[in-house]
Design a protein around this motif. Sequence first.
Motif, PDB file in Angstrom:
ATOM      1  N   LEU A 133     -17.835 -35.712   6.645  1.00 15.51           N
ATOM      2  CA  LEU A 133     -18.825 -36.569   6.002  1.00 15.51           C
ATOM      3  C   LEU A 133     -19.752 -37.202   7.041  1.00 15.51           C
ATOM      4  CD1 LEU A 133     -19.852 -37.873   3.372  1.00 15.51           C
ATOM      5  CD2 LEU A 133     -18.176 -39.703   3.722  1.00 15.51           C
ATOM      6  N   HIS A 159     -26.291 -34.422   0.280  1.00 13.49           N
ATOM      7  CA  HIS A 159     -25.325 -35.187  -0.491  1.00 13.49           C
ATOM      8  C   HIS A 159     -25.094 -36.593   0.056  1.00 13.49           C
ATOM      9  CE1 HIS A 159     -24.337 -31.650  -2.839  1.00 13.49           C
ATOM     10  NE2 HIS A 159     -24.158 -30.967  -1.723  1.00 13.49           N
ATOM     11  N   CYS A 160     -25.690 -36.938   1.171  1.00 12.20           N
ATOM     12  CA  CYS A 160     -25.444 -38.252   1.795  1.00 12.20           C
ATOM     13  C   CYS A 160     -26.755 -38.899   2.249  1.00 12.20           C
ATOM     14  CB  CYS A 160     -24.494 -38.106   2.995  1.00 12.20           C
ATOM     15  SG  CYS A 160     -22.940 -37.320   2.617  1.00 12.20           S
ATOM     16  N   LYS A 170     -24.640 -42.739  -2.227  1.00 11.58           N
ATOM     17  CA  LYS A 170     -23.990 -41.431  -2.230  1.00 11.58           C
ATOM     18  C   LYS A 170     -22.890 -41.351  -1.173  1.00 11.58           C
ATOM     19  CE  LYS A 170     -27.723 -38.574  -4.125  1.00 11.58           C
ATOM     20  NZ  LYS A 170     -28.577 -37.386  -3.888  1.00 11.58           N
ATOM     21  N   THR A 171     -23.126 -41.955  -0.025  1.00 12.57           N
ATOM     22  CA  THR A 171     -22.104 -41.959   1.025  1.00 12.57           C
ATOM     23  C   THR A 171     -20.871 -42.723   0.566  1.00 12.57           C
ATOM     24  OG1 THR A 171     -23.814 -41.859   2.748  1.00 12.57           O
ATOM     25  CG2 THR A 171     -21.619 -42.614   3.404  1.00 12.57           C
ATOM     26  N   ARG A 186     -18.867 -40.652  -1.896  1.00 13.75           N
ATOM     27  CA  ARG A 186     -18.089 -39.595  -1.256  1.00 13.75           C
ATOM     28  C   ARG A 186     -16.845 -40.170  -0.580  1.00 13.75           C
ATOM     29  NH1 ARG A 186     -20.767 -34.798  -0.108  1.00 13.75           N
ATOM     30  NH2 ARG A 186     -18.705 -34.128   0.641  1.00 13.75           N
TER      31      ARG A 186
END
Length: 413
Positions: free
Chosen positions: A322, A330-331, A336-337, A340
């Motif tokens: 990540l 996606h981040c 969003k981070t 996750r």
Amino acid sequence: MVEKRLGAVPVAAGFLRWLDVGGIVGEVCPGGASAHVTHGQVVEALVAGRLASPAPLVRVWDWARTWAVEEVFGITPDLLNDDRLARALDAIAPELEVVAGTAGARAVTGFGIDVSRLHWDMAGMSAQGAFPAAGQDERYPLIACSGHPEDRRVDLKQVQTGLAVTAGGGIPVHARAFGGAGASQAVGAVNGLKAMAGTPGFLMAAGSRLVSCSSITALPGTGAEFIAPVPAAQIKDAFCAALDRERAEPADWVPERDERKPQAERETCRVLEDTHTLAGRRRSDPPLTVRRILAHSTAVAAGQQAARAKRLARAAADLGKLTAAAGGRHCRTREKTAARIGVITAKRRVNSCLRWQTTADGHGTPGPAWHFDQDAPNAGAAAGGWHALITSLPPGKAGPARVLIHYKGQGTA
């Protein structure tokens, strides 16, 4: 020349006739006077088939043609068609417990099987389909929703099954199906076991499904004693971490897998004793206090420590990926981070020790900053290896170590 397989068919036939399974079925479920083969003969052939060549109960006549069924049982293979099997199974279904109990009692007496201590466990079988309650026969176990299915398929309905085996040898002596969640069926199971065993009292080691105030309150009336594990969620880690293992009594027990190992490498168990209080289903119900055995196992502690290390390693690998993907598709945002990280935390079960926050570099790209709080894993290690059992056995019958040893055969159920 005609060749047919014998296998275990003659042996199964010998035991079935010795137990008089066909006679029991014929007495309880007599077939029609014009029947070419009785229900008892059909059941004996089915049992022999399951023992000699385990397979789904379809096209049984094909199996009977290639095996010596006609020679051993005197049944023409074509008579074992699906319709005839269905009629026999429908006939014995309402009397299944009588048939199984009678045959089981004969086996217990004839073989001298020790049924003074039995291990009982339950499991759920998920079923695909709607299964509305209105369309089911109330004479049989209902397929219904279960509170905590083993396969975690909460979207499916289940039927519960129970199995009892002897402490010596793990010989299956009783099986039963239940509707619903199954925890409230303990009394019915004990009564069935008692009728089959032909003894007024015995010791039943059971799974954690037995641990409910209503079930345990009703069990003394059956004459049976019990041992059951306390669900792990009811024993807090802080409580276990505070227990003094040095004060615990050693249990004189060695698992079979460790018998050839040096003394220093064998699993060791130690036990303490206190009490456990169960709350009633309703607030007005009085609480129930029972005897509790707290047991520590070095093997369980080592296994839990290895599992914790594996979870931390996998979580660290996921978090590393990540971090490397910061600013990617996606981040791109803090939200969003954080989402996750939440997924990783739940999947790897590291919520108690993962400390994290989202940061941003000089370009405003969000990324995670994280570390593991070592105090949390250390606290888990201090609590590791402990589990609890509750029992109705009085101290005069079995001390704490003996209660643990009695329960150790539960894995055979």
